[in-house]
Design a protein around this motif. Sequence first.
Motif, PDB file in Angstrom:
ATOM      1  N   THR A 369       0.843  -1.198   0.000  1.00  0.00           N
ATOM      2  CA  THR A 369       0.000   0.000   0.000  1.00  0.00           C
ATOM      3  C   THR A 369       0.876   1.244   0.000  1.00  0.00           C
ATOM      4  OG1 THR A 369      -0.140  -0.052   2.417  1.00  0.00           O
ATOM      5  CG2 THR A 369      -1.864  -1.192   1.187  1.00  0.00           C
ATOM      6  N   GLN A 370       0.275   2.366  -0.381  1.00  0.00           N
ATOM      7  CA  GLN A 370       1.041   3.591  -0.587  1.00  0.00           C
ATOM      8  C   GLN A 370       1.668   4.142   0.692  1.00  0.00           C
ATOM      9  OE1 GLN A 370       1.509   3.298  -3.877  1.00  0.00           O
ATOM     10  NE2 GLN A 370       1.467   5.533  -3.979  1.00  0.00           N
ATOM     11  N   HIS A 387       2.034  -3.232  -7.063  1.00  0.00           N
ATOM     12  CA  HIS A 387       0.876  -2.411  -6.708  1.00  0.00           C
ATOM     13  C   HIS A 387      -0.205  -2.635  -7.756  1.00  0.00           C
ATOM     14  CE1 HIS A 387       3.607   0.251  -4.204  1.00  0.00           C
ATOM     15  NE2 HIS A 387       4.472  -0.324  -5.025  1.00  0.00           N
TER      16      HIS A 387
END
Length: 482
Positions: A369-370, A387
């Motif tokens: 995740t970012q 991603h």
Amino acid sequence: MREYLELYVDGRWTAPAGPHTIDVVNPATEQVCGKVAAGSAVDVDRAVAAARGAFAGWSGTAVKDRVAVLQDIAEKYRERTGDLADALTEEMGAPAALAGGAQVQLGLGHLTTAVEILRNFAFEERRGTTLVVREPIGVCGLITPWNWPLNQIAVKVFPALATGCTTVLKPSEKAPFTGQVFAEILDAAGVPAGVFNLVQGDGPGVGVPLARHEDVDMVSFTGSVRAGADVARNAAATVKRVTQELGGKSPNIVLDDDAFAANVGKGVAALMGNSGQTCSAPSRMLVPAARMAEAVEAAGRAAAAITVGDPRGPAAMGPVSSAAQFEKVQAMIQRGIDEGATLVTGGTGRPEGLERGYYVRPTVFADVTQDMTVAREEIFGPVLTLHGYDDLDHAVRLANDTQYGLAGHVAGQDLGTARAVARRIRAGWVTINEGFDFGCPFGGYKRSGNGREWGEFGFHDYLEVKGIAGYAPADDDDRPAQ
């Protein structure tokens, strides 16, 4: 055991002002493989004075004479390619095929490109009654890194010399051997005294006084964001030009098509080359979320197939460059595990059977995740993050959600779609299907730096622009400049 205990200043090999040396460690063996002189501010003063003394003569040479010098350098460079490759393998662990291939050949490519551009470069042009003149900026301090040491020396030294500047080079103290052989090449080619100078040493001893020096007109730096900020601060008091090629966290957008699995594999190989120690490496792979399982399988298979081992042998990947780099990469892999990313392959520790050397397991993370550290910080090792994107708009948003902007990558069969995506990536250098061109400008947006290297664009930062208004009568607009 290599011992390079002299600096190259004003056309001569000369002892440094002090007796100190720096040990160089072979990352494949963890043993000291040589030592180089540790320069100081006194040595920087001597080198800058030599460069300043040579500037008037060199900047006034005809283009054809500078072309001839660069051609002589190319001849001597070709004679020493084996020595350069050996130095690269020993100092930074580049596998023999990589060292003698891309590492050495990129330097030669930038040299031959500079020659061709110099032959036709417009140093003067008329614009109405004004003459626009591009003049060499002066004495240039060049500070280069350890990961692509020869490439980064080449993209700084050759444009500087081509445009009529004089130079002081400080290679990385972690990979100084190639800088030493490079200086021997320029000496053998007969580069005029003072035009090129080499001062080995570390950042505090040589880099700082070079950036601060009041008689240096420009500093070109490649390295980390932190070090680049320090260089800029040190240069600020003298208001000199500073160009920087810094870090990256580059996205690789893999399009949804029949070549998907093959392009995932190519992206893994592109990252793992040079042990992941490439600023522009495609370290974040963005794939259609609906095909994530396929991407995980293809990426894991490609990473697991990479052979790791002694760089003097047939292994595809050697060690990372140093103990510090090894510990940093290990910590980042553990951080990814701790923050909940799925470890597809690789992980902490050395590959099986390698008990000594700074070897890292080719590693792939999924479900990234970012907000995870491995998604946001530059790892500079063989670690890939996967991603998922919902559509191309989402892919572009993910690609641009970073403080960096050095490079971007797009892979896909539909060239029109790939072109459209490439235009939207906020980075200074974008490749479509691993395209390559020595004339393509290279450099960063955002915290990845400023200025451009490679090809014609590599000349611009070494030039001042002078406008001479009223150079020609108003009724004489069509005559060429004299």
